[in-house]
Design a protein around this motif. Structure first.
Motif, PDB file in Angstrom:
ATOM      1  N   GLU A 208      -3.091 -68.983   1.632  1.00  0.00           N
ATOM      2  CA  GLU A 208      -3.363 -69.567   2.940  1.00  0.00           C
ATOM      3  C   GLU A 208      -4.551 -68.896   3.620  1.00  0.00           C
TER       4      GLU A 208
ATOM      5  N   PRO B  27      -1.503 -64.017   0.098  1.00  0.00           N
ATOM      6  CA  PRO B  27      -1.206 -65.449   0.238  1.00  0.00           C
ATOM      7  C   PRO B  27      -2.478 -66.294   0.232  1.00  0.00           C
TER       8      PRO B  27
ATOM      9  N   GLN C  27      -9.876 -61.908   3.489  1.00  0.00           N
ATOM     10  CA  GLN C  27      -9.752 -62.213   2.066  1.00  0.00           C
ATOM     11  C   GLN C  27     -11.047 -62.743   1.462  1.00  0.00           C
TER      12      GLN C  27
ATOM     13  N   MET D 258      -1.571 -54.448   3.835  1.00  0.00           N
ATOM     14  CA  MET D 258      -1.429 -55.890   4.039  1.00  0.00           C
ATOM     15  C   MET D 258      -0.407 -56.458   3.070  1.00  0.00           C
TER      16      MET D 258
ATOM     17  N   ARG E 236       5.596 -73.481   7.920  1.00  0.00           N
ATOM     18  CA  ARG E 236       5.414 -74.399   6.790  1.00  0.00           C
ATOM     19  C   ARG E 236       6.518 -74.248   5.756  1.00  0.00           C
TER      20      ARG E 236
ATOM     21  N   TYR F 223       3.101 -58.011   4.048  1.00  0.00           N
ATOM     22  CA  TYR F 223       3.323 -59.401   3.651  1.00  0.00           C
ATOM     23  C   TYR F 223       4.634 -59.528   2.882  1.00  0.00           C
TER      24      TYR F 223
ATOM     25  N   ARG G 247       7.475 -57.562   5.556  1.00  0.00           N
ATOM     26  CA  ARG G 247       7.417 -57.798   7.000  1.00  0.00           C
ATOM     27  C   ARG G 247       7.263 -56.470   7.753  1.00  0.00           C
ATOM     28  N   PRO G 248       6.523 -56.506   8.898  1.00  0.00           N
ATOM     29  CA  PRO G 248       6.323 -55.262   9.636  1.00  0.00           C
ATOM     30  C   PRO G 248       7.656 -54.709  10.141  1.00  0.00           C
TER      31      PRO G 248
ATOM     32  N   PHE H 289       6.264 -61.373  12.037  1.00  0.00           N
ATOM     33  CA  PHE H 289       5.622 -61.555  10.738  1.00  0.00           C
ATOM     34  C   PHE H 289       4.162 -61.131  10.861  1.00  0.00           C
ATOM     35  N   PRO H 290       3.572 -60.610   9.774  1.00  0.00           N
ATOM     36  CA  PRO H 290       2.171 -60.191   9.874  1.00  0.00           C
ATOM     37  C   PRO H 290       1.252 -61.407   9.962  1.00  0.00           C
ATOM     38  N   PRO H 291       0.071 -61.220  10.554  1.00  0.00           N
ATOM     39  CA  PRO H 291      -0.831 -62.354  10.726  1.00  0.00           C
ATOM     40  C   PRO H 291      -1.284 -62.990   9.405  1.00  0.00           C
ATOM     41  N   SER H 292      -1.403 -62.184   8.327  1.00  0.00           N
ATOM     42  CA  SER H 292      -1.882 -62.811   7.090  1.00  0.00           C
ATOM     43  C   SER H 292      -0.768 -63.658   6.490  1.00  0.00           C
ATOM     44  N   GLY H 293      -1.079 -64.913   6.294  1.00  0.00           N
ATOM     45  CA  GLY H 293      -0.093 -65.820   5.732  1.00  0.00           C
ATOM     46  C   GLY H 293       1.026 -66.151   6.690  1.00  0.00           C
ATOM     47  N   PHE H 294       0.766 -66.034   7.983  1.00  0.00           N
ATOM     48  CA  PHE H 294       1.846 -66.204   8.963  1.00  0.00           C
ATOM     49  C   PHE H 294       2.508 -67.582   8.887  1.00  0.00           C
ATOM     50  N   LEU H 295       1.697 -68.639   9.013  1.00  0.00           N
ATOM     51  CA  LEU H 295       2.301 -69.969   9.089  1.00  0.00           C
ATOM     52  C   LEU H 295       2.941 -70.392   7.772  1.00  0.00           C
ATOM     53  N   ASN H 296       2.349 -69.963   6.663  1.00  0.00           N
ATOM     54  CA  ASN H 296       2.966 -70.292   5.378  1.00  0.00           C
ATOM     55  C   ASN H 296       4.306 -69.615   5.219  1.00  0.00           C
TER      56      ASN H 296
ATOM     57  N   GLY I   5      -2.866 -55.167  13.546  1.00  0.00           N
ATOM     58  CA  GLY I   5      -1.772 -56.135  13.407  1.00  0.00           C
ATOM     59  C   GLY I   5      -0.799 -55.801  12.290  1.00  0.00           C
ATOM     60  N   LEU I   6      -0.854 -54.586  11.746  1.00  0.00           N
ATOM     61  CA  LEU I   6       0.055 -54.232  10.669  1.00  0.00           C
ATOM     62  C   LEU I   6       1.039 -53.163  11.115  1.00  0.00           C
TER      63      LEU I   6
END
Lengths: 323, 624, 316
Positions: C33, C31, C273, A172, B470, A176, A179-180, B459-466, A262-263
């Motif tokens: 978020e 993150p 998280q 993750m 945003r 993050y 990016r994938p 982009f990965p789902p974690s923290g996507f919108l940030n 999703g990764l």
């Protein structure tokens, strides 16, 4: 014997015209003491006797060759191009296999045939990079870990720490940060993939390191590196090969899982993981099952081939099976 | 003969529905309603487990659904979306629109999960509930919705005042509740059906403390159902509350749902085997069902939601140099460029992947979806300039090419072509990445690869919108917004200055700016918000502001949420209806039918329902 | 051995400490978020702050870490923050472990018995028909993605009227346990059989076996006394860990049959998280993992006295 020799010499002296001295030829001497046994030669010979293995080897080689040359063949469609009905302007989604689309199209009208080969290319490439890394690095660490006792505590510690941090967290974070992408995927898998191999090799070495012949080697002052490479590793070739054979399908399986959470790779880079995941979503609809079955067949061929080849090679490379 | 009977079924069903759903309880003891509408129990599977049932804290729909069925609010909606008394029997509002007084229904009781009586429901329960949400220690996700309207609510939340007495909520006596508002809120009644305005017994809150809502034993119930069992990731059971004040309108006795992570895959099969009452049919297997004459009779469309999806143009690009942000800034400030994409986007092609059978119903031509609010007997999307937008399809090849040529001419020399359009998407599922690929190829094919180069970036789902919207890290992105209350104001928030959507206030076009430093749009919204007396005028002002956003092509309205297809024996259009709040999550009023509806039956029923609703709205408008 | 064990275990404490601390810090790199779910845009800055404060995330990381260890030593693992807000972490896990453990143990027993028997049978029949049959089973299990064949098993076997097996697990209904347990053991069976066969074949070629034959030992004796024992050594290393790790459950089978176990919990809470839960699970799993490795070493040494774990002797 010596008396006979003498006799000969005497005779030779007496009969100089009939006999000449033979020169001492070290090469010829070597040839007499030579058995035509060579480890790799025997391995190959035994391996070549296994008809199924030969067949699969040919199949695998042609499959890999095909995935490489496929895009350059005539009449191939790009794997990400969405095909549109020229009349209505709608996507040609879920087209059954036909003359035009050999393996049909997927839910948004991309050509499954092209996607499968492109996906196989991606997945095999990842698997091979990760597999090679796993073997080189894993065996190196495993051998040192298993044989050098001073390092045992330290490596065990490092292994335990790395092994107990869940991969998902690392993945993750990596996804993050980076990016994938293809690169992320390879780095993520390389980062932790070698752990299993290292532990495996270490266990094998712990089992055999105190055997008498190793003790003997040590007594004779053989350096550690030589003991590892000459005494220990050859003994392990068969089991290691087996492990490599399984690690390639294993890597592909892991990629499927990563895609599932999703990764994985972004979907515009087709891979067997992506394709299987897409196919799984239409599995409940029998008429669309071809979208699952085609990638699954390709994956199965790769897995079975590697498995059977691995087994055959492991059998062949075991010196005790040589004669 | 058979054919006639078949045709009659929907009408009969509808008649039954209407009889039960809308007609007020007859005074002459005819056969009691509950007899007329006998219903079996509901069995289901679900894949999304709720995390808590603390309805004062949560903000997720699935978690509201528990409270929606087990805790009643002051008012409720009927199946046509008309406000009806619930726990308040009557109410009044002061002339300045600031003080609302509610008479609480007497004799309603709180029950625990075993159905044992705990206490009576009194006005104090609403006071205690607000006190709980206004306490920042409880970290309520919905507190802002109530504290932004209740007098001194925000001040209390942020700690500026610590005397709760000054907050605008009072229990005048056991059965009288009074809310004082910060400013007049014409849609206040609609807010009352939302979770932060639900009651909670103060003694019980104190008794369970932190444990409130952690499981079914730590909540009290006063609604149609009692949440009698909840085993996390295993099973949920609701049983009918026999002592419910409106028990005659509750027909389903028991609702049992079983958890299954793969529910969406297994449910259709389980439905066919008769193990569950209803199932969603995934788009992928839809053809399978539609082509099988037996199964086709069991599938019908599911209702769409009020989540609005739109493609936003970013006026404040903040993405890496490789995507040429400066070039994009020049392009996006050109109206013709935006218009070219606006008219060039074939929305139908993108929606087809989600709904290949009735894609039209997913499309949304405005930001506020249809049927959200109405004014003067007219749906909001048909008011003023919105009417033209609602009735014309934005995709228009010729118009798009015309604008493209104009844009090209104007931008020639300034911009480098093709203009790079960075379009992020989330890699969490296949739907969005499929959409991104379709949009990319469709737009590039139409407008030419020498004009635009759309670059989908995963982009990965974690923290996507940030990471994307945003941060302004996009050029064109599919964004969405859901309503917070039943007023079009809620859909203006993304575009109002300080939003985190596409920063239209940073557009360089001088025509968008006023002398007083505000933007034209800002003023339009301010004016509309200030209008709290003449509701019809308020709607017109909001409609004008919304039409402005779309006409100027700051966004491309795209689609609504929800949709999909269902095979279910649960009756549609009988449950309470409201575009906002928790009404449509209720089982109250529904029955389990003998067999599921087909698409034709459903559409006929929907048509009838829409007619009835229009009539009811007109009647309501006339009554006021 | 005792001294060795003590040393290893005390070292493990350090390892666990490092692992948990690292995970703690890694989670805080994710993150922020993620702590708000889908509702981020709907929250005001004050609310976001209130939520973060409630989760204890506003403090600097070293304070958070200190607080975490302080309460850990008091035996308090904290409360979940997102997965099930305010529910003590231990209560959540306590309900789930028994299911995973029960299924896992049954599956291990099933796959060990079936797998070893299969492997032995294959080794003895090497090259003959049974070897081929079992091999094709192993190849099938390894080749076809489990996500695919498990779903087919569930759909088609529960559809056979004769067995009347229910589709979903139901804790009151014993027969609903059968299918998940069997499904769970399929992969293990193939794995054990495969390794067993390989090691057995390895062992059967060893000189001491020839000697044993020459001595006139019966096949059965050779199998049990020599081959089996030696072939079992490498597997002994993995066995304790796999027994301990049954409590982590099986992601896929538990989701398919609705078993409320631990399967996938860790992945799930990492993605959401939920820090306290992640930390607790990592703590538990790392203790088990390290302990499993240790037990494996011991067991290996027990089965094969030639293996010495202590630093005694002349090794480097």
């Amino acid at each position: 014997m010596s008396s006979r020799k003498e006799e000969q010499i005497v005779q030779a002296v007496e009969d100089q015209a009939l006999f000449t001295f033979a020169h001492y030829d070290p090469e010829a001497a070597e040839r007499i003491g030579y058995s035509d046994y060579s480890y790799w030669g025997s391995t190959t010979k035994i391996f070549l006797k296994n008809k199924t293995a030969i067949f699969l080897l040919v199949l695998m080689t042609s499959l890999i060759t095909f995935t490489i040359i496929q895009p350059y063949l005539p009449n191939q469609k790009p794997p990400t191009k969405i095909h549109v009905d020229p009349v209505t302007g709608y996507q040609l989604r879920n087209q059954k296999p036909s003359k035009e689309y050999w393996f049909g199209t997927n839910v948004i009208g991309q050509d499954l045939w092209a996607r499968i080969w492109s996906g196989t290319r991606t997945s095999l490439l990842i698997a091979i990079i990760v597999g090679v890394w796993e073997v080189l690095f894993g065996i190196f660490i495993g051998a040192v870990w298993g044989y050098v006792r001073q390092l045992d505590a330290f490596i065990t510690e490092a292994y335990n720490v790395m092994n107990n941090i869940p991969n998902t967290i690392l993945l993750m974070l990596l996804a993050y940060i980076m990016r994938p992408s293809f690169k992320t995927m390879v780095i993520a898998m390389c980062a932790t993939g070698w752990l299993g191999m290292a532990r495996f090799v270490r266990n094998q070495i712990v089992i055999i390191r105190d055997r008498e012949y190793n003790l003997a080697s040590r007594c004779l002052g053989t350096p550690t590196s030589r003991i590892i490479t000459k005494n220990l590793l050859p003994y392990l070739v068969s089991v290691i090969v087996m492990r490599i054979a399984l690690s390639i399908p294993g890597t592909i399986g892991w990629e499927v899982f990563l895609t599932y959470i999703g990764l994985g790779l972004p979907i515009d880079i087709p891979s067997l993981g992506n394709l299987l995941n897409e196919g799984r979503q239409v599995m409940m609809a029998p008429s669309l099952r071809y979208q699952l079955i085609f990638p699954a067949i390709v994956l199965s061929i790769i897995t079975i081939s590697f498995y059977v080849l691995g087994n055959a090679f492991a059998d062949a490379s075991d010196p005790r099976n040589h004669y | 003969m058979m054919r006639i009977v078949k045709k009659l079924i929907p009408i009969m069903l509808l008649a039954v529905m209407l009889l039960a759903g809308c007609t007020p309880k007859p005074e002459v003891p005819e056969p009691p309603v509950s007899k007329l509408r006998e219903s079996g129990d509901v069995y289901g599977v679900y894949s999304g487990e709720i995390t808590t049932i603390n309805y004062l804290v949560t903000s997720t729909t699935a978690e509201f659904s528990v409270a929606a069925n087990t805790v009643d609010c002051l008012v409720e909606y009927d199946n046509l979306g008309i406000v009806r008394p619930a726990l308040a029997t009557e109410w009044s509002v002061s002339d300045d629109g600031l003080v609302w007084t509610f008479k609480i229904r007497e004799g309603v009781k709180w029950f625990n999960h075993k159905g044992e009586e705990y206490a009576e429901v009194t006005a104090q329960d609403w006071v205690d509930a607000l006190k709980y949400t206004f306490n920042p220690d409880n970290a309520s996700h919905t507190a802002n919705i109530s504290y932004s309207v209740i007098k001194n609510g925000e001040a209390y939340y942020t700690g500026e005042i610590d005397d709760f007495e000054q907050v605008g909520v009072k229990a005048l006596d056991t059965y009288t509740l009074e809310y004082t508002l910060e400013h007049p809120v014409p849609y206040f009644l609609s807010m009352l059906t939302y979770c932060p305005f639900m009651p909670a017994n103060g003694d019980f809150l104190a008794e369970v403390g932190d444990e409130f809502g952690t499981d079914h034993t730590n909540v009290l119930y006063n609604g149609a159902y009692i949440f009698s069992d909840w085993k996390h990731q295993d099973e949920r059971v609701y049983v009918k509350n026999e002592n419910y004040w409106d028990a005659d309108n509750v027909h389903i006795e028991k609702i049992v749902s079983k958890y299954n992570k793969e529910a969406s895959t297994l449910a259709p099969e389980m439905f066919l085997r008769g193990e569950i009452t209803g199932a969603g049919i995934p788009t992928a297997s839809l053809d399978e069902w539609m082509n099988d004459p037996e199964r086709a009779k069991m599938v019908r469309p599911g209702s769409t939601s009020f989540y609005s999806y739109f493609y936003a143009f970013n006026f404040d690009p903040n993405f890496p140099d490789e995507y040429e942000p400066d070039n994009w800034k020049l392009a996006v400030n050109n109206r013709n460029f935006r218009k070219a994409i606006f008219h060039g986007l074939d929305r139908m092609a993108a929606v087809m992947t989600m709904d290949p059978y009735e894609p039209e119903r997913m499309l949304n031509n405005t930001i506020t979806p249809k049927n959200f609010v109405a004014s003067g007997g007219k749906d909001y999307t048909l008011i003023g300039d919105l009417e033209k937008l609602t009735t014309t399809e934005s995709f228009d090849k010729d118009l798009a090419l015309e604008y493209r040529d104009k844009a090209k001419e104007e931008l020639e020399g300034e911009c480098t072509f093709p203009i790079k359009v960075m379009m992020p998407y989330s890699t969490s599922g296949t739907a969005w990445s499929n959409e991104a690929q379709i949009v990319e190829q469709q737009l590039e094919a139409l407008l030419g690869e020498d004009f635009i180069d759309i670059i989908p970036v995963g982009f990965p789902p974690s923290g996507f919108l940030n990471a994307t919207r945003r941060a302004g890290n996009y050029a064109l992105q599919n964004c969405n917004w859901g309503p917070d209350y039943a007023d079009p104001e809620t859909y203006t928030e993304p575009f109002y200055p300080d939003g985190t959507y596409n920063w239209p206030e940073k557009a360089t076009d001088p025509a968008y700016l006023l002398d007083d430093g505000r933007t034209v749009y800002e003023k339009m919204v301010d004016d509309a918000c200030a209008e709290v007396v003449d509701i019809e005028n308020r709607m017109e002002l909001f409609a004008a502001a919304e039409a402005y956003v779309i006409e100027e092509a700051w966004v491309i309205p795209f689609r609504v949420g929800g949709g999909g297809y269902l095979a279910t024996k649960l009756e549609p259009f009988a449950s309470p209806y409201a575009p906002f709040g928790v009404a449509d999550l209720q089982y109250k009023g529904q029955i389990v039918m003998e067999k599921p509806m087909s698409t034709e039956e459903y559409n006929a029923a929907r048509e009838q329902w829409e007619k009835d609703r229009a009539a009811a709205l007109a009647k309501e408008a006339a009554g006021n | 051995m005792l001294k060795y064990s003590f040393k290893r275990l005390s070292q493990s404490l350090v390892t666990v400490f490092i692992v948990v601390t690292l995970v703690f810090l890694l989670m805080r790199l994710l993150p922020v978020e993620g702590y708000f779910g889908d509702g981020y845009d709907k929250l005001t800055p004050e609310q976001r702050e209130a939520i973060l404060r409630k989760f204890g995330l506003l403090d600097p990381w070293y304070i958070q870490l200190k607080n975490f260890y302080a309460s850990l030593f008091k035996g308090d693992l904290g409360r979940s923050i997102i997965y099930r807000p305010d529910v003590p972490v231990l209560n959540i896990i306590k309900l789930k472990i028994p299911y995973s453990f029960a299924f896992g143990i049954v599956a291990i027993v099933l796959s060990l018995t079936a797998g070893l028997a299969m492997g032995i049978h294959m080794a003895r029949e090497k090259g003959r028909i049974w070897d081929r049959i079992w091999s094709s089973y192993i190849v099938f299990i390894n080749a076809v993605p489990s996500a695919v064949y498990l779903l087919f098993i569930q759909l088609y076997i529960t559809n056979i009227k004769l067995f009347r097996l229910p589709m979903l697990f139901d804790r009151h209904n014993t027969i609903s346990w059968i299918l998940p347990a069997i499904s769970m053991s399929l992969g293990g069976t193939a794995g054990y059989a495969m390794w067993m066969r390989r090691y057995m074949v390895d062992q059967l070629n060893q000189d001491y076996i020839r000697l044993a034959r020459a001595k006139g030992m019966s096949d059965r004796q050779i199998m049990v006394k020599h081959v089996l024992r030696n072939a079992f050594v490498p597997m002994a290393q993995y066995l304790p860990a796999s027994v301990l790790f049954t409590i982590s459950g099986s992601i896929y089978i538990e989701s398919l049959y609705s078993i409320p176990g631990m399967g996938g919990l860790l992945v799930d809470v990492i993605q959401r998280q939920d820090n306290p839960l992640v930390q607790t699970l990592v703590l538990i799993y790392s203790v088990l993992g390290i302990f499993g490795l240790f037990l494996g070493d011991i067991l290996m040494a027990v089965f094969d006295p030639r293996i010495r774990l202590e630093k005694a002797g002349g090794a480097r």
